[in-house]
Design a protein around this motif. Structure first.
Motif, PDB file in Angstrom:
ATOM      1  N   GLU A 156      -5.514  -3.158  17.217  1.00 36.37           N
ATOM      2  CA  GLU A 156      -5.321  -2.703  15.826  1.00 36.37           C
ATOM      3  C   GLU A 156      -6.004  -1.351  15.662  1.00 36.37           C
ATOM      4  O   GLU A 156      -6.912  -0.989  16.421  1.00 36.37           O
TER       5      GLU A 156
ATOM      6  N   ARG B  99      -3.700 -14.952  -3.277  1.00 31.77           N
ATOM      7  CA  ARG B  99      -3.755 -15.805  -2.087  1.00 31.77           C
ATOM      8  C   ARG B  99      -3.097 -17.161  -2.363  1.00 31.77           C
ATOM      9  O   ARG B  99      -3.056 -17.622  -3.502  1.00 31.77           O
TER      10      ARG B  99
ATOM     11  N   CYS C 132      -9.045  -0.718   6.448  1.00 26.91           N
ATOM     12  CA  CYS C 132      -7.712  -1.315   6.274  1.00 26.91           C
ATOM     13  C   CYS C 132      -7.158  -1.612   7.665  1.00 26.91           C
ATOM     14  O   CYS C 132      -7.053  -0.696   8.498  1.00 26.91           O
ATOM     15  N   TRP C 133      -6.830  -2.849   7.909  1.00 20.47           N
ATOM     16  CA  TRP C 133      -6.182  -3.208   9.173  1.00 20.47           C
ATOM     17  C   TRP C 133      -4.874  -2.433   9.297  1.00 20.47           C
ATOM     18  O   TRP C 133      -4.091  -2.388   8.339  1.00 20.47           O
ATOM     19  N   ILE C 134      -4.614  -1.874  10.456  1.00 16.85           N
ATOM     20  CA  ILE C 134      -3.348  -1.177  10.680  1.00 16.85           C
ATOM     21  C   ILE C 134      -2.665  -1.774  11.915  1.00 16.85           C
ATOM     22  O   ILE C 134      -3.093  -1.555  13.053  1.00 16.85           O
ATOM     23  N   GLY C 135      -1.597  -2.527  11.633  1.00 17.47           N
ATOM     24  CA  GLY C 135      -0.810  -3.095  12.731  1.00 17.47           C
ATOM     25  C   GLY C 135       0.495  -2.346  12.929  1.00 17.47           C
ATOM     26  O   GLY C 135       1.200  -2.564  13.912  1.00 17.47           O
ATOM     27  N   SER C 136       0.783  -1.469  11.972  1.00 15.30           N
ATOM     28  CA  SER C 136       2.004  -0.684  12.066  1.00 15.30           C
ATOM     29  C   SER C 136       1.676   0.642  12.756  1.00 15.30           C
ATOM     30  O   SER C 136       1.255   1.611  12.108  1.00 15.30           O
TER      31      SER C 136
ATOM     32  N   LYS D 182      -6.940 -10.120  -5.112  1.00 10.93           N
ATOM     33  CA  LYS D 182      -6.439 -10.634  -3.847  1.00 10.93           C
ATOM     34  C   LYS D 182      -5.605 -11.884  -4.077  1.00 10.93           C
ATOM     35  O   LYS D 182      -6.128 -12.997  -4.074  1.00 10.93           O
TER      36      LYS D 182
ATOM     37  N   PHE E 207      -2.897   7.901   4.799  1.00  9.55           N
ATOM     38  CA  PHE E 207      -4.282   7.529   4.481  1.00  9.55           C
ATOM     39  C   PHE E 207      -5.088   7.222   5.742  1.00  9.55           C
ATOM     40  O   PHE E 207      -6.317   7.298   5.729  1.00  9.55           O
TER      41      PHE E 207
ATOM     42  N   ARG F 104      -7.300   2.182   0.909  1.00  8.41           N
ATOM     43  CA  ARG F 104      -6.323   3.174   1.394  1.00  8.41           C
ATOM     44  C   ARG F 104      -6.544   4.558   0.788  1.00  8.41           C
ATOM     45  O   ARG F 104      -5.728   5.443   0.974  1.00  8.41           O
TER      46      ARG F 104
ATOM     47  N   GLN G  68       1.531   6.824   8.097  1.00  5.68           N
ATOM     48  CA  GLN G  68       0.610   6.343   7.051  1.00  5.68           C
ATOM     49  C   GLN G  68      -0.526   7.379   6.891  1.00  5.68           C
ATOM     50  O   GLN G  68      -1.506   7.374   7.624  1.00  5.68           O
TER      51      GLN G  68
ATOM     52  N   ARG H  48     -14.252  -8.229   0.222  1.00  2.00           N
ATOM     53  CA  ARG H  48     -13.574  -7.264   1.108  1.00  2.00           C
ATOM     54  C   ARG H  48     -12.108  -7.141   0.743  1.00  2.00           C
ATOM     55  O   ARG H  48     -11.441  -8.121   0.475  1.00  2.00           O
ATOM     56  N   LYS H  49     -11.626  -5.924   0.728  1.00  4.94           N
ATOM     57  CA  LYS H  49     -10.207  -5.707   0.440  1.00  4.94           C
ATOM     58  C   LYS H  49      -9.752  -4.491   1.231  1.00  4.94           C
ATOM     59  O   LYS H  49     -10.584  -3.687   1.697  1.00  4.94           O
ATOM     60  N   SER H  50      -8.458  -4.338   1.376  1.00  2.00           N
ATOM     61  CA  SER H  50      -7.939  -3.163   2.069  1.00  2.00           C
ATOM     62  C   SER H  50      -8.167  -1.920   1.217  1.00  2.00           C
ATOM     63  O   SER H  50      -7.880  -1.926   0.020  1.00  2.00           O
TER      64      SER H  50
HETATM   65  C1  LIG Z   1      -2.808  -7.715  11.279  1.00  2.06           C
HETATM   66  C2  LIG Z   1      -2.713  -6.871  10.027  1.00  2.06           C
HETATM   67  C3  LIG Z   1      -1.938  -5.713  10.048  1.00  2.06           C
HETATM   68  C4  LIG Z   1      -1.877  -4.888   8.906  1.00  2.06           C
HETATM   69  N1  LIG Z   1      -1.208  -3.707   8.968  1.00  2.06           N
HETATM   70  C5  LIG Z   1      -1.227  -2.870   7.896  1.00  2.06           C
HETATM   71  C6  LIG Z   1      -0.643  -1.587   7.968  1.00  2.06           C
HETATM   72  O1  LIG Z   1      -0.099  -1.159   8.994  1.00  2.06           O
HETATM   73  N2  LIG Z   1      -0.700  -0.795   6.860  1.00  2.06           N
HETATM   74  C7  LIG Z   1      -1.307  -1.178   5.699  1.00  2.06           C
HETATM   75  O2  LIG Z   1      -1.343  -0.414   4.731  1.00  2.06           O
HETATM   76  N3  LIG Z   1      -1.912  -2.419   5.602  1.00  2.06           N
HETATM   77  C8  LIG Z   1      -1.885  -3.244   6.673  1.00  2.06           C
HETATM   78  N4  LIG Z   1      -2.515  -4.461   6.615  1.00  2.06           N
HETATM   79  C9  LIG Z   1      -3.255  -4.833   5.380  1.00  2.06           C
HETATM   80  C10 LIG Z   1      -2.582  -5.975   4.599  1.00  2.06           C
HETATM   81  O3  LIG Z   1      -1.489  -5.463   3.892  1.00  2.06           O
HETATM   82  C11 LIG Z   1      -3.629  -6.607   3.666  1.00  2.06           C
HETATM   83  O4  LIG Z   1      -4.692  -7.120   4.438  1.00  2.06           O
HETATM   84  C12 LIG Z   1      -3.046  -7.718   2.806  1.00  2.06           C
HETATM   85  O5  LIG Z   1      -2.090  -7.220   1.893  1.00  2.06           O
HETATM   86  C13 LIG Z   1      -4.127  -8.442   2.004  1.00  2.06           C
HETATM   87  O6  LIG Z   1      -4.839  -7.522   1.203  1.00  2.06           O
HETATM   88  P1  LIG Z   1      -6.425  -7.354   1.336  1.00  2.06           P
HETATM   89  O7  LIG Z   1      -6.729  -6.829   2.733  1.00  2.06           O
HETATM   90  O8  LIG Z   1      -6.809  -6.348   0.272  1.00  2.06           O
HETATM   91  O9  LIG Z   1      -7.072  -8.691   1.135  1.00  2.06           O
HETATM   92  C14 LIG Z   1      -2.580  -5.288   7.720  1.00  2.06           C
HETATM   93  C15 LIG Z   1      -3.345  -6.447   7.729  1.00  2.06           C
HETATM   94  C16 LIG Z   1      -3.436  -7.218   8.864  1.00  2.06           C
HETATM   95  C17 LIG Z   1      -4.345  -8.434   8.852  1.00  2.06           C
END
Ligand SMILES: Cc1cc2nc3c(=O)[nH]c(=O)nc-3n(C[C@H](O)[C@H](O)[C@H](O)COP(=O)(O)O)c2cc1C
Length: 174
Positions: free
Chosen positions: A141, A158, A117-121, A156, A68, A14, A66, A10-12
Protein backbone atom coordinates in the motif's frame (compact mmCIF):
# COMPACT_ATOMS: atom_id res chain seq x y z
CA UNK A 1 -6.93 8.64 24.07
CA UNK A 2 -7.09 4.93 24.76
CA UNK A 3 -6.80 2.46 21.88
CA UNK A 4 -10.57 2.08 21.37
CA UNK A 5 -11.00 5.85 21.18
CA UNK A 6 -8.04 6.11 18.81
CA UNK A 7 -9.51 3.49 16.44
CA UNK A 8 -12.79 5.40 16.33
CA UNK A 9 -11.01 8.75 15.91
CA UNK A 10 -8.68 7.77 13.03
CA UNK A 11 -10.05 8.70 9.64
CA UNK A 12 -8.75 9.07 6.12
CA UNK A 13 -7.16 12.48 5.55
CA UNK A 14 -6.90 13.86 2.01
CA UNK A 15 -5.91 17.51 2.56
CA UNK A 16 -2.85 18.69 4.41
CA UNK A 17 -1.80 21.66 6.54
CA UNK A 18 1.22 23.60 5.33
CA UNK A 19 3.37 22.10 8.06
CA UNK A 20 6.32 19.77 7.58
CA UNK A 21 6.56 16.39 9.24
CA UNK A 22 9.87 16.08 11.08
CA UNK A 23 12.16 13.12 10.42
CA UNK A 24 12.04 12.36 14.16
CA UNK A 25 8.25 12.10 14.02
CA UNK A 26 8.36 9.61 11.15
CA UNK A 27 10.97 7.57 13.01
CA UNK A 28 8.90 7.68 16.20
CA UNK A 29 5.86 6.34 14.32
CA UNK A 30 7.83 3.50 12.73
CA UNK A 31 9.55 2.77 16.02
CA UNK A 32 6.16 2.08 17.60
CA UNK A 33 4.55 0.38 14.59
CA UNK A 34 7.39 -2.14 14.21
CA UNK A 35 6.08 -3.84 17.37
CA UNK A 36 3.21 -5.13 15.22
CA UNK A 37 2.90 -8.91 15.08
CA UNK A 38 4.04 -10.80 12.00
CA UNK A 39 3.89 -14.46 10.94
CA UNK A 40 6.83 -16.30 12.53
CA UNK A 41 7.96 -12.83 13.63
CA UNK A 42 9.59 -12.51 10.20
CA UNK A 43 8.92 -8.75 10.06
CA UNK A 44 9.00 -9.20 6.30
CA UNK A 45 8.28 -5.57 5.58
CA UNK A 46 10.12 -2.42 4.57
CA UNK A 47 8.92 1.20 4.64
CA UNK A 48 10.12 3.76 2.10
CA UNK A 49 9.42 7.31 3.31
CA UNK A 50 9.31 9.58 0.27
CA UNK A 51 9.98 13.26 1.00
CA UNK A 52 11.77 14.57 -2.11
CA UNK A 53 9.39 16.97 -3.93
CA UNK A 54 10.24 15.63 -7.41
CA UNK A 55 9.58 12.06 -6.35
CA UNK A 56 6.32 13.04 -4.68
CA UNK A 57 5.12 14.68 -7.90
CA UNK A 58 5.92 11.47 -9.80
CA UNK A 59 3.99 9.49 -7.18
CA UNK A 60 0.77 11.26 -8.20
CA UNK A 61 0.87 9.46 -11.55
CA UNK A 62 1.74 6.20 -9.80
CA UNK A 63 -1.32 6.76 -7.58
CA UNK A 64 -3.48 7.07 -10.70
CA UNK A 65 -3.78 10.85 -10.51
CA UNK A 66 -4.72 11.18 -6.83
CA UNK A 67 -3.27 14.67 -6.32
CA UNK A 68 -3.55 14.68 -2.55
CA UNK A 69 -1.03 11.83 -2.39
CA UNK A 70 1.71 14.05 -3.86
CA UNK A 71 0.63 17.01 -1.74
CA UNK A 72 1.42 15.17 1.51
CA UNK A 73 4.84 16.06 2.95
CA UNK A 74 5.64 12.36 3.30
CA UNK A 75 4.41 9.39 1.28
CA UNK A 76 5.13 6.00 2.71
CA UNK A 77 5.37 2.96 0.46
CA UNK A 78 4.97 -0.12 2.60
CA UNK A 79 6.63 -3.11 0.99
CA UNK A 80 6.30 -6.82 1.68
CA UNK A 81 8.81 -9.60 0.96
CA UNK A 82 6.75 -11.92 -1.24
CA UNK A 83 9.47 -14.61 -1.06
CA UNK A 84 8.13 -15.48 2.42
CA UNK A 85 5.25 -17.19 0.57
CA UNK A 86 1.86 -18.29 1.81
CA UNK A 87 0.87 -19.40 5.27
CA UNK A 88 -0.71 -22.87 5.62
CA UNK A 89 -4.12 -21.16 5.40
CA UNK A 90 -3.18 -20.16 1.81
CA UNK A 91 -3.02 -16.46 2.64
CA UNK A 92 0.08 -14.48 1.59
CA UNK A 93 2.25 -13.94 4.65
CA UNK A 94 3.89 -10.66 3.61
CA UNK A 95 0.63 -9.01 2.61
CA UNK A 96 -1.03 -9.89 5.90
CA UNK A 97 2.05 -8.79 7.86
CA UNK A 98 2.45 -5.51 5.97
CA UNK A 99 -1.25 -4.77 6.37
CA UNK A 100 -0.98 -5.11 10.15
CA UNK A 101 2.07 -2.83 10.12
CA UNK A 102 0.18 -0.24 8.07
CA UNK A 103 -2.75 -0.28 10.47
CA UNK A 104 -0.37 0.25 13.39
CA UNK A 105 1.23 3.16 11.50
CA UNK A 106 -2.14 4.80 10.87
CA UNK A 107 -3.14 4.52 14.54
CA UNK A 108 0.19 5.72 15.96
CA UNK A 109 0.15 8.61 13.46
CA UNK A 110 -3.38 9.58 14.52
CA UNK A 111 -2.23 9.56 18.14
CA UNK A 112 0.53 11.99 17.15
CA UNK A 113 -2.00 14.34 15.52
CA UNK A 114 -1.10 13.25 11.98
CA UNK A 115 -3.37 12.12 9.18
CA UNK A 116 -2.95 9.23 6.75
CA UNK A 117 -4.95 7.67 3.95
CA UNK A 118 -4.57 4.10 2.75
CA UNK A 119 -3.90 4.07 -0.99
CA UNK A 120 -4.64 0.83 -2.81
CA UNK A 121 -5.31 2.48 -6.12
CA UNK A 122 -1.83 2.67 -7.63
CA UNK A 123 0.23 1.17 -10.42
CA UNK A 124 2.31 -1.60 -8.83
CA UNK A 125 4.81 -1.90 -11.69
CA UNK A 126 5.37 1.85 -12.05
CA UNK A 127 5.72 2.23 -8.28
CA UNK A 128 8.31 -0.54 -8.00
CA UNK A 129 10.31 0.91 -10.88
CA UNK A 130 10.23 4.48 -9.56
CA UNK A 131 11.25 3.51 -6.02
CA UNK A 132 13.74 0.86 -7.18
CA UNK A 133 12.01 -1.88 -5.22
CA UNK A 134 13.90 -5.13 -5.91
CA UNK A 135 12.43 -8.32 -7.37
CA UNK A 136 10.72 -10.43 -4.72
CA UNK A 137 9.31 -7.39 -2.95
CA UNK A 138 5.91 -5.82 -3.57
CA UNK A 139 4.44 -2.49 -2.60
CA UNK A 140 1.45 -3.49 -0.49
CA UNK A 141 0.00 0.00 0.00
CA UNK A 142 0.91 3.66 -0.20
CA UNK A 143 0.26 5.90 2.78
CA UNK A 144 0.48 9.69 2.51
CA UNK A 145 1.26 11.25 5.88
CA UNK A 146 0.84 14.83 7.03
CA UNK A 147 -0.90 17.18 9.44
CA UNK A 148 -4.60 17.44 8.50
CA UNK A 149 -5.69 20.75 6.94
CA UNK A 150 -9.08 20.66 8.62
CA UNK A 151 -9.31 18.47 11.68
CA UNK A 152 -13.03 17.97 10.92
CA UNK A 153 -15.40 15.96 13.10
CA UNK A 154 -15.13 12.23 12.57
CA UNK A 155 -17.88 10.80 10.38
CA UNK A 156 -17.42 7.10 9.87
CA UNK A 157 -20.45 5.26 8.54
CA UNK A 158 -20.05 1.62 9.51
CA UNK A 159 -22.04 -1.62 9.46
CA UNK A 160 -23.69 -2.60 12.71
CA UNK A 161 -22.08 -5.26 14.91
CA UNK A 162 -25.08 -7.50 14.16
CA UNK A 163 -24.29 -7.26 10.42
CA UNK A 164 -20.69 -8.31 10.93
CA UNK A 165 -20.54 -10.73 13.85
CA UNK A 166 -21.57 -14.40 13.51
CA UNK A 167 -21.62 -16.81 16.41
CA UNK A 168 -20.37 -20.38 15.93
CA UNK A 169 -21.33 -20.89 12.25
CA UNK A 170 -21.50 -18.68 9.15
CA UNK A 171 -24.89 -16.95 9.29
CA UNK A 172 -26.22 -16.80 5.73
CA UNK A 173 -29.04 -14.46 6.74
CA UNK A 174 -26.63 -11.55 7.24
C1 LIG B 1 -6.97 -1.24 1.40
C2 LIG B 1 -7.49 0.17 1.27
C3 LIG B 1 -7.29 0.86 0.07
C4 LIG B 1 -7.73 2.19 -0.05
N1 LIG B 1 -7.43 2.89 -1.18
C5 LIG B 1 -7.77 4.20 -1.26
C6 LIG B 1 -7.37 4.99 -2.37
O1 LIG B 1 -6.70 4.53 -3.30
N2 LIG B 1 -7.74 6.30 -2.39
C7 LIG B 1 -8.46 6.89 -1.38
O2 LIG B 1 -8.76 8.08 -1.45
N3 LIG B 1 -8.85 6.16 -0.27
C8 LIG B 1 -8.50 4.85 -0.21
N4 LIG B 1 -8.84 4.11 0.90
C9 LIG B 1 -9.53 4.78 2.03
C10 LIG B 1 -10.99 4.31 2.20
O3 LIG B 1 -11.78 4.93 1.23
C11 LIG B 1 -11.45 4.66 3.62
O4 LIG B 1 -10.63 3.99 4.55
C12 LIG B 1 -12.91 4.28 3.87
O5 LIG B 1 -13.78 5.05 3.08
C13 LIG B 1 -13.30 4.48 5.34
O6 LIG B 1 -13.06 5.81 5.73
P1 LIG B 1 -12.10 6.16 6.96
O7 LIG B 1 -10.69 5.70 6.60
O8 LIG B 1 -12.17 7.67 7.11
O9 LIG B 1 -12.58 5.43 8.18
C14 LIG B 1 -8.42 2.80 1.04
C15 LIG B 1 -8.61 2.09 2.22
C16 LIG B 1 -8.14 0.81 2.35
C17 LIG B 1 -8.30 0.10 3.68
Amino acid sequence: MNITELIKYRKSVRSWADKPVEIDTVEKIIDAARFAPSAKNLQDWRVIAITEPELRVKMVKVARGQEFVGEAPVIMAICGDSSTGDMSCDMPRSVVDATILIDHITLVAAGEGLGTCWIGSFDQKACRELLQVPLGWEVVELLPLGYPANPSPVNKPRKKVSEVLNWNLWDGSL
